[in-house]
Design an enzyme around this catalytic site. Structure first.
Site, short mmCIF file in Angstrom:
data_model
loop_
_atom_site.label_atom_id
_atom_site.label_comp_id
_atom_site.label_asym_id
_atom_site.label_seq_id
_atom_site.Cartn_x
_atom_site.Cartn_y
_atom_site.Cartn_z
N PHE A 167 -34.51 143.35 18.15
CA PHE A 167 -34.06 144.31 19.15
C PHE A 167 -35.06 145.45 19.19
CE2 PHE A 167 -31.95 148.07 20.75
CZ PHE A 167 -31.30 147.57 21.87
N ASP A 255 -41.86 148.22 14.08
CA ASP A 255 -40.86 149.02 14.78
C ASP A 255 -39.97 149.65 13.73
OD1 ASP A 255 -38.66 150.04 16.09
OD2 ASP A 255 -38.40 148.33 17.44
N LYS A 284 -35.69 157.85 17.28
CA LYS A 284 -34.35 158.20 16.82
C LYS A 284 -34.32 159.45 15.95
CE LYS A 284 -32.26 153.69 17.58
NZ LYS A 284 -31.63 154.08 18.86
#
Length: 466
Positions: A167, A255, A284
């Protein structure tokens, strides 16, 4: 405006970090707000029915004043805890000075932010963006450009390899790598130039590199797969990836949007094996739960493949985001959140393992690193109860979590969470298993329909079994 923002700051941040009292200012009722969102917002989410009204640290209050513990942390965006005083102070002070310049001009905050990232992570350069998805898009474009400019891949033949179950966001480029049918169906044609490999399988990765290495620009992966259910790779996998990427001259692109910035018990999850990727994507928690900030890190030989005019963002590197990001990084280092995450994560898994031992039919596995954890459920034994149903019952008991793939519950609280709060969350899960699950099974059994398997359109695998 300056007076108003000072009053806002004084109201939220006065004194030390204390999260025990209910903040003032109760808005409309929860159900009214849920109804408004359902009526006027696109139906692209299926939230747990709780309304966040105010928050401090690990604590959430809804409009009626009910208190909850946050065990999701906005998918790791609030590692530092909600409304951290230092991050809010940076936000308010910078908002009074300057919020946006665009990269058409210089500003006095972004260079400080860029230097801080360089000093913390050891990469020559940073390319700032806003959301995590933008960071991934940037890394993909950078890898392709490097592939054509430096590796001399023939025009329009560059390949990106990614992992099954990955994801990386919701853009067209990213869903073109996805194994999630909900993310891909109805959005075609998908972008070409992608190959898939099983996460954690270094043999399969070497085979793909051997067969297509001359055209592969980068291998994009999550060091710990978050949305897939906090999947931890086998020991030695990250080192094997590093060796293979070096051998075949392929960019190793990590990532670390969810797994990074202390979430796994290390500053980067790749640090568990002392591996240095060629490209790192952060997001984030880089914004401290205050605003979206993302960044792509790389050395000059990679980063300078992109020249002026070839990529950018109006808000990327804006002074407000830069000031917030520096404060967010300060909190992580000053409060020792990497070490805290490691220690508290071990404690949480110990608590969860005790619940696993009490309910072995219902819980299939407990796994994680740091405060990046998941409880995988035995869907057959729980049938017809789903992970979402269990999260609804956790919510009723004052703990907020979210399922993934119907059978897995992620437990990723803020890294500032206390031992008592951690135990409170575990106690709630225990009580749901002991008292709520049997009642739900009995109540739901008569009205459940036949379940269907989640067969990936891309590879034909049943993703529920992966």
């Amino acid at each position: 405006m300056a007076l108003a923002t000072r009053r806002f700051f004084n109201t939220i941040c006065r004194g030390t970090r204390s999260f025990g009292a209910l903040p003032e200012g109760i808005p409309s009722s929860s159900q009214h707000l849920i109804n408004l969102e359902y009526e006027y917002s696109a139906h692209n989410y299926h939230p747990i029915p709780v309304v966040f009204s105010q928050a401090r640290g690990s604590t959430i209050w809804d409009p009626e004043g009910k208190k909850y513990l946050d065990f999701l942390s906005a998918y790791s965006a609030v590692n530092q805890g909600h409304c951290h005083p230092k991050v809010l102070k940076a936000l308010v002070e910078q908002a009074e000075r300057l919020t946006l310049s665009s990269r058409a001009f210089y500003n006095d905050r972004f260079p400080i932010f860029a230097e801080r990232l360089k000093n913390m992570f050891g990469y020559d350069m940073v390319l700032p963006m806003n959301t995590g998805a933008e960071g991934v898009e940037t890394a993909l474009k950078l890898a392709r450009k490097w592939g054509y400019e430096k590796k001399k891949i023939p025009k329009d033949q560059a390949i990106i390899v990614s992992c099954c179950g990955c994801f990386h966001g919701r853009t067209l480029a990213v869903i073109s790598m996805s194994c999630d049918n909900e993310a891909t169906r109805g959005f075609g044609p998908l972008l070409p130039g992608h190959l898939k490999v099983d996460f954690g399988d270094e043999v399969a990765l070497e085979k793909i590199f051997e067969e297509n290495g001359d055209r592969i620009a980068g291998f994009l992966f999550e060091p710990i797969q978050g949305e897939a259910g906090v999947i931890i790779p086998p020991d030695g996998y990250l080192k094997a990836v590093r060796e293979l990427c070096s051998k075949f001259n392929i960019l190793m692109i990590a990532d670390e949007i969810q797994s990074g910035l202390a979430r796994s018990g290390r500053m980067l999850a790749c640090d568990w094996e002392e591996v240095r990727p060629d490209v790192v994507i952060l997001g984030k928690a880089l914004g401290g739960g205050v605003m979206p900030v993302s960044a792509v890190l790389a050395d000059k030989d990679v980063m300078l493949s992109i020249q002026p005019g070839e990529h950018g963002s109006t808000f990327g590197g804006n002074p407000l985001a830069s000031a917030v990001a520096v404060a967010s990084l300060d909190v992580i280092t000053e409060e020792g959140l990497s070490e805290r995450s490691d220690q508290m994560g071990q404690e949480l898994r110990n608590q969860l393992m005790k619940i696993h031992q009490l309910f072995p039919n219902f819980i299939k596995e407990v796994r994680g690193k740091g405060l990046f954890n998941a409880v995988e459920l035995n869907s057959k034994a729980l049938f017809p109860v789903s992970a979402y149903d269990i999260c609804l019952k956790l919510k009723e008991r004052g703990v907020l979590a979210k399922p993934t793939h119907d059978t897995i519950i992620r437990l990723t609280p803020p890294l500032s969470i206390s031992l008592d709060e951690l135990q409170e969350g575990s106690n709630a899960l225990h009580d749901v298993m002991e008292f709520d699950v049997p009642k739900m099974q009995k109540a739901k059994h008569e009205r459940v329909s036949q379940t269907t398997s989640n067969i990936c359109d891309r590879c034909g695998r049943n993703m529920d079994d992966s």
